[in-house]
Design a protein around this motif. Structure first.
Motif, mmCIF file in Angstrom:
data_model
loop_
_atom_site.group_PDB
_atom_site.id
_atom_site.type_symbol
_atom_site.label_atom_id
_atom_site.label_comp_id
_atom_site.label_asym_id
_atom_site.label_seq_id
_atom_site.Cartn_x
_atom_site.Cartn_y
_atom_site.Cartn_z
ATOM 1 N N GLY A 212 9.158 -63.662 45.694
ATOM 2 C CA GLY A 212 9.620 -64.159 44.419
ATOM 3 C C GLY A 212 9.350 -63.170 43.300
ATOM 4 O O GLY A 212 9.978 -63.242 42.237
ATOM 5 N N GLU A 213 8.423 -62.245 43.519
ATOM 6 C CA GLU A 213 8.138 -61.186 42.551
ATOM 7 C C GLU A 213 9.241 -60.140 42.665
ATOM 8 O O GLU A 213 9.648 -59.747 43.763
ATOM 9 N N GLU A 214 9.738 -59.682 41.515
ATOM 10 C CA GLU A 214 10.987 -58.920 41.517
ATOM 11 C C GLU A 214 10.941 -57.617 42.307
ATOM 12 O O GLU A 214 11.918 -57.279 42.993
ATOM 13 N N THR A 215 9.853 -56.874 42.250
ATOM 14 C CA THR A 215 9.821 -55.611 42.989
ATOM 15 C C THR A 215 9.675 -55.851 44.494
ATOM 16 O O THR A 215 10.215 -55.095 45.298
ATOM 17 N N ALA A 216 8.974 -56.909 44.881
ATOM 18 C CA ALA A 216 8.885 -57.273 46.298
ATOM 19 C C ALA A 216 10.239 -57.763 46.799
ATOM 20 O O ALA A 216 10.642 -57.489 47.936
ATOM 21 N N PRO A 228 4.922 -55.976 46.340
ATOM 22 C CA PRO A 228 5.114 -55.527 44.955
ATOM 23 C C PRO A 228 4.701 -54.067 44.798
ATOM 24 O O PRO A 228 3.848 -53.561 45.518
ATOM 25 N N ARG A 229 5.309 -53.410 43.840
ATOM 26 C CA ARG A 229 4.929 -52.040 43.491
ATOM 27 C C ARG A 229 4.506 -52.008 42.023
ATOM 28 O O ARG A 229 4.769 -52.937 41.257
ATOM 29 N N THR A 230 3.857 -50.938 41.660
ATOM 30 C CA THR A 230 3.413 -50.811 40.274
ATOM 31 C C THR A 230 4.603 -50.559 39.350
ATOM 32 O O THR A 230 5.631 -50.000 39.766
ATOM 33 N N ARG A 231 4.462 -50.977 38.117
ATOM 34 C CA ARG A 231 5.473 -50.760 37.082
ATOM 35 C C ARG A 231 4.780 -50.220 35.838
ATOM 36 O O ARG A 231 3.632 -50.606 35.581
ATOM 37 N N GLY A 239 15.596 -49.759 39.924
ATOM 38 C CA GLY A 239 15.346 -50.921 40.778
ATOM 39 C C GLY A 239 15.910 -50.739 42.168
ATOM 40 O O GLY A 239 15.472 -49.858 42.915
ATOM 41 N N LEU A 240 16.883 -51.542 42.540
ATOM 42 C CA LEU A 240 17.474 -51.487 43.879
ATOM 43 C C LEU A 240 18.097 -50.118 44.132
ATOM 44 O O LEU A 240 18.921 -49.640 43.355
#
Length: 340
Positions: A212-216, A228-231, A239-240
């Motif tokens: 549900g987390e956007e990077t994951a 998840p990754r760092t931002r 992104g994608l």
């Protein structure tokens, strides 16, 4: 034919003991208006306006209630004008963070790139939550029209719907709705004869809460482990597949057609000074009336639980003593829903 329909068509009788309410404007003796019932009267149905009213599998019924009028209106405007309407409406992300929708869009659009992506985050993993599922099952075209509007605004040509595989009915209705859109020229190349081309794919998630987390979520679409990754960089920048990407919640997208069709000021008329519009909630647990509700932001928890939910049920607390309890101790201090 069931007994209710038989009584009406054969005998012209209305078995009032079987009716909850009516949808007409005129008074019907002994039968209240459906939306005057205690659970429904305090609600404001914007994103849920079609749920339970239309057949979600019938495109014509969606069109009959001004479906895709918002998107058609967008095609007559520049992307800057569309972003400005969303900005003036005060719409914030409905996934939880509450980040201004227009700001994400503007950041994405300003990036120099040959491709941009739009993702609908329908990975609803919170226990007891069924807002996104109910919206897609009840009004899939509203979400898809919202994706067209968002895709046009950010300059995307490809979109993804990331949805949990545990939602088979929602997935089925999305696929059917997308087929209907292609048949009438609302999806694919040069939509409705314009220069805008856009297509959508469905990505079924395996149910991992972290996605549900956007990077994951992006990692999962790319076929990688959902972590998840760092931002920064934020997805709106990279992104994608390294391209500028917007991830919007299902409810955010489903709200867009109403804003574009009715205007920014109309939507901003609901809610509070800092949190405009409405929000859906899953009303579950030990309340007398459970279900999916939509209320203006700023409504207090007391109003939600006691006015809409009918108050708490008398239940038994767990443990060896099994002590009974009645009401929840809210006191007199209102908790605005937009601060939850």
């Amino acid at each position: 034919m069931g007994p209710i329909l038989a009584a009406f068509f054969e005998k012209r009788e209305i078995p009032k003991n079987h009716l909850a309410g009516h949808f007409g404007e005129l008074e019907v003796e002994g039968i209240p208006r459906f939306f005057d019932l205690p659970m429904l009267k305090p609600q404001v149905r914007v994103v849920l306006r079609n749920c339970g009213i239309i057949d979600p599998d019938d495109l014509d019924q969606y069109l009959a209630r001004d479906g895709y009028r918002g998107f058609e209106k967008c095609l007559t405007m520049s992307w800057q004008e569309v972003v400005d309407i969303v900005k003036r409406s005060g719409l914030r992300g409905r996934g939880g963070a509450g980040f201004p929708t227009w700001r994400k869009w503007a950041t994405c659009r300003e990036q120099q790139s040959d491709e941009r992506y739009l993702i609908c985050n329908a990975d609803e993993g919170d226990p007891g939550a069924f807002m996104n599922r109910s919206l897609i099952e009840g009004d899939p075209h509203a979400v898809l029209e919202g994706m067209l509007i968002a895709g046009y605004a950010i300059g995307a040509t490809h979109g993804y719907i990331y949805i949990r595989a545990e939602y088979p009915l929602a997935i089925k209705r999305l696929k059917k709705a997308m087929t209907q859109m292609r048949e009438v020229g609302l999806l694919g190349e040069k939509i409705l004869g314009s220069d805008f081309s856009f297509d959508i794919k469905i990505k079924e998630g395996a149910g991992a809460f972290v996605c549900g987390e956007e990077t994951a979520l992006i990692a999962s679409i790319e076929g990688k482990r959902g972590m998840p990754r760092t931002r920064p960089p934020f997805p709106a920048v990279a992104g994608l597949r390294g391209k500028p990407t917007i991830i919007n919640n299902t409810e955010t997208l489903g709200t867009l057609p109403n804003i574009i069709r009715n205007g920014a000021e109309w939507y901003a008329g609901y809610g509070t000074e800092t949190s405009k519009g409405t929000k859906t909630f899953s009303l579950v647990g030990k309340v007398r009336r459970t279900g999916l509700i939509e209320v203006p932001l700023g409504m207090t928890l007391r109003q939600v639980i006691f006015d809409i939910g009918g108050g708490t049920q008398k239940a038994v607390q767990g443990g060896p003593e099994r002590r009974p309890f009645g009401r929840m101790p809210f006191g007199g201090v209102p908790r605005p829903a937009h601060r939850l």
